[in-house]
Write a protein that holds these residues in place. Structure first.
Motif, PDB file in Angstrom:
ATOM      1  N   GLN A   1       0.930  -1.147   0.159  1.00  0.00           N
ATOM      2  CA  GLN A   1       0.029  -0.076   0.002  1.00  0.00           C
ATOM      3  C   GLN A   1       0.966   1.359   0.127  1.00  0.00           C
ATOM      4  OE1 GLN A   1      -2.454  -0.381   3.282  1.00  0.00           O
ATOM      5  NE2 GLN A   1      -3.733  -2.034   2.519  1.00  0.00           N
ATOM      6  N   ALA A   2       2.193   1.093   0.636  1.00  0.00           N
ATOM      7  CA  ALA A   2       2.794   2.282   0.685  1.00  0.00           C
ATOM      8  C   ALA A   2       3.600   2.817  -0.713  1.00  0.00           C
ATOM      9  CB  ALA A   2       3.952   2.004   1.532  1.00  0.00           C
ATOM     10  N   GLY A   3       3.571   1.910  -1.684  1.00  0.00           N
ATOM     11  CA  GLY A   3       3.992   1.959  -3.000  1.00  0.00           C
ATOM     12  C   GLY A   3       5.666   1.957  -3.114  1.00  0.00           C
ATOM     13  N   PRO A   4       6.085   2.559  -4.044  1.00  0.00           N
ATOM     14  CA  PRO A   4       7.470   2.473  -4.535  1.00  0.00           C
ATOM     15  C   PRO A   4       8.396   3.018  -3.406  1.00  0.00           C
ATOM     16  CG  PRO A   4       6.107   3.026  -6.387  1.00  0.00           C
ATOM     17  CD  PRO A   4       5.247   3.123  -5.377  1.00  0.00           C
TER      18      PRO A   4
ATOM     19  N   LYS B   1       5.468  -1.285 -15.727  1.00  0.00           N
ATOM     20  CA  LYS B   1       4.417  -0.944 -15.471  1.00  0.00           C
ATOM     21  C   LYS B   1       3.933  -0.535 -14.181  1.00  0.00           C
ATOM     22  CE  LYS B   1       2.003  -4.131 -18.867  1.00  0.00           C
ATOM     23  NZ  LYS B   1       1.125  -5.449 -18.899  1.00  0.00           N
ATOM     24  N   LYS B   2       4.915  -0.807 -13.111  1.00  0.00           N
ATOM     25  CA  LYS B   2       4.893  -0.414 -11.707  1.00  0.00           C
ATOM     26  C   LYS B   2       5.246   0.985 -11.391  1.00  0.00           C
ATOM     27  CE  LYS B   2       5.421  -4.947  -9.839  1.00  0.00           C
ATOM     28  NZ  LYS B   2       6.113  -5.827  -8.852  1.00  0.00           N
TER      29      LYS B   2
ATOM     30  N   TRP C   1      10.623   3.629 -10.741  1.00  0.00           N
ATOM     31  CA  TRP C   1      11.690   4.492 -11.008  1.00  0.00           C
ATOM     32  C   TRP C   1      11.238   5.751 -11.141  1.00  0.00           C
ATOM     33  CZ3 TRP C   1      16.668   5.667 -10.251  1.00  0.00           C
ATOM     34  CH2 TRP C   1      17.420   6.368 -11.134  1.00  0.00           C
ATOM     35  N   GLU C   2      10.195   5.864 -12.003  1.00  0.00           N
ATOM     36  CA  GLU C   2       9.495   7.250 -12.095  1.00  0.00           C
ATOM     37  C   GLU C   2       8.897   8.110 -11.018  1.00  0.00           C
ATOM     38  OE1 GLU C   2       9.607   4.648 -15.693  1.00  0.00           O
ATOM     39  OE2 GLU C   2       9.178   4.482 -13.938  1.00  0.00           O
ATOM     40  N   THR C   3       8.601   7.259  -9.934  1.00  0.00           N
ATOM     41  CA  THR C   3       8.055   7.613  -8.515  1.00  0.00           C
ATOM     42  C   THR C   3       9.105   8.177  -7.801  1.00  0.00           C
ATOM     43  OG1 THR C   3       5.819   5.989  -9.048  1.00  0.00           O
ATOM     44  CG2 THR C   3       6.467   7.229  -6.965  1.00  0.00           C
ATOM     45  N   VAL C   4      10.101   7.345  -7.742  1.00  0.00           N
ATOM     46  CA  VAL C   4      11.046   7.596  -6.572  1.00  0.00           C
ATOM     47  C   VAL C   4      12.114   8.513  -7.128  1.00  0.00           C
ATOM     48  CG1 VAL C   4      12.881   6.306  -5.326  1.00  0.00           C
ATOM     49  CG2 VAL C   4      10.741   5.158  -5.609  1.00  0.00           C
TER      50      VAL C   4
END
Length: 375
Positions: A203-206, A325-326, A329-332
């Protein structure tokens, strides 16, 4: 050695295989063999296998600088060691004989080979079958185990029949039963806690711990043959199967000599991509200013290829490959920046900056940029 007869019969087949390799593959192979030449004693078997299918080390139709460098490195070894086992090293020796007789001035002292010596055919070894007696002995041992297990089961059944039904009244037996019940309860609680932690993490994500950051060593870099903005580097990053090929859009930021024989930090678990025909299997981590200045994020002094690098508090097990798809890298990555002493950090609102460090806690820094975008 009957090499003369076989050369003519295999020459055409080898040339066809050589031509099948693309220009990009050949250039990458040239770079790789040039970097391996100083350590060729550790790659003799690999060299022999390569020359089994190719006339020259990079799969080219003519010899290259890689052939010359590898030849000069392997000749002393061929003269003293490899020539003692011609059958096992036949392809290297064939190649040595070819180069020393076709490349002028390559060597003053030529390796002397008996070209009429008969060699056994190369046969791929098959796993040996068990000898009949060994198989029979193994079967007998298996039958004995089955028999023993049957006897033990029968004994257990008899013992069980003699035990009265109901709860045990013996204090020792009662204590064992209670301990077993508590152990089972504790195991269930541990499993439930692990499942809850996994669900919470999901739930916390990347997280930065999912990124595989390591120390890399650029053994050699060249300009991409079909892309003016790209360098193609051979980078050692601690993998068992040797260095990786990495394409970097750094031509306008660093001269070619600045890309040679240096330590960098790499992102090692991005999904490999093809960049103008060359497969790139990692990314070099750099810091850039809003004005477009770019600098390497440098690992601590004394680092070795493959050393783990991570943000403080995020020393977890990284993903094997970052699935596009997850969007990990783009989020962190947008949270990566540098602080006043040029240390790279992971910055998240409401939390202290997490420095990029090695296992010793030593920080990783760029040279002059504060508030950089790090990627």
């Amino acid at each position: 050695m009957n090499m003369t007869g076989r050369k003519a019969s295999k020459k055409q087949a080898r040339q066809q295989k050589d031509m099948a390799l693309s220009k990009e593959q050949q250039q990458a192979a040239i770079s790789q063999w040039e970097s391996l030449a100083p350590h060729i004693e550790d790659h003799v078997k690999e060299l022999n296998e390569t020359l089994k299918a190719n006339t020259y080390v990079a799969g080219t139709a003519v010899h290259t600088d890689a052939d010359v460098k590898v030849f000069q490195a392997v000749l002393p070894l061929a003269t003293s060691v490899l020539v003692k086992d011609v059958a096992a090293n036949r392809h290297i020796l064939r190649w040595v004989d070819l180069l020393q007789n076709t490349v002028p001035g390559l060597t003053e002292s030529k390796l002397v080979l008996d070209l009429d010596a008969a060699l056994p055919r190369e046969i791929k070894e098959k796993p040996k079958k068990k000898e009949p007696e060994a198989a029979a002995a193994a079967q007998g041992k298996k039958d004995t185990k089955k028999k023993d297990a049957g006897v033990a089961a029968a004994a257990a059944g008899s013992a069980g029949a003699a035990v009265p039904k109901g709860k045990p009244t013996d204090p020792e037996a009662m204590a064992k039963a209670k301990a077993a019940k508590e152990a089972k309860k504790a195991a269930k609680a541990k499993l439930r806690a692990q499942q809850e932690a996994d669900a919470k993490a999901s739930q916390a994500g990347p997280s930065p711990s999912m990124i595989d950051l390591r120390v890399g060593f650029i053994e050699k870099a060249i300009k991409h043959p079909d892309a003016d903005s790209l360098y193609v580097s051979t980078i050692q990053m601690g993998d068992e199967d040797g260095p990786r090929t990495v394409c970097s859009g750094l031509v306008k930021h660093f001269p070619l000599e600045a890309m040679q024989q240096r330590y960098v930090i790499v992102v090692a678990n991005l999904k490999p991509v093809s960049m103008r025909g060359i497969k790139s299997s990692a990314m070099v981590l750099c810091a850039s200013s809003p004005e477009g200045k770019v600098e390497f994020v440098n690992p601590p002094a004394g680092s070795q290829p493959g050393d783990k690098i991570f943000f403080e508090g995020y020393d977890g097990v990284p993903e094997k490959v970052l699935a596009p798809k997850k969007k990990i890298w783009e989020t962190v990555q947008p949270h990566f920046t540098t602080i006043d002493d040029f240390t790279a950090v992971y910055r998240e609102e409401g939390k202290p900056d997490a420095k990029l460090v090695n296992k010793k806690g030593e920080p990783c820094k760029c040279s002059t940029i504060v508030g950089a975008e790090v990627r």
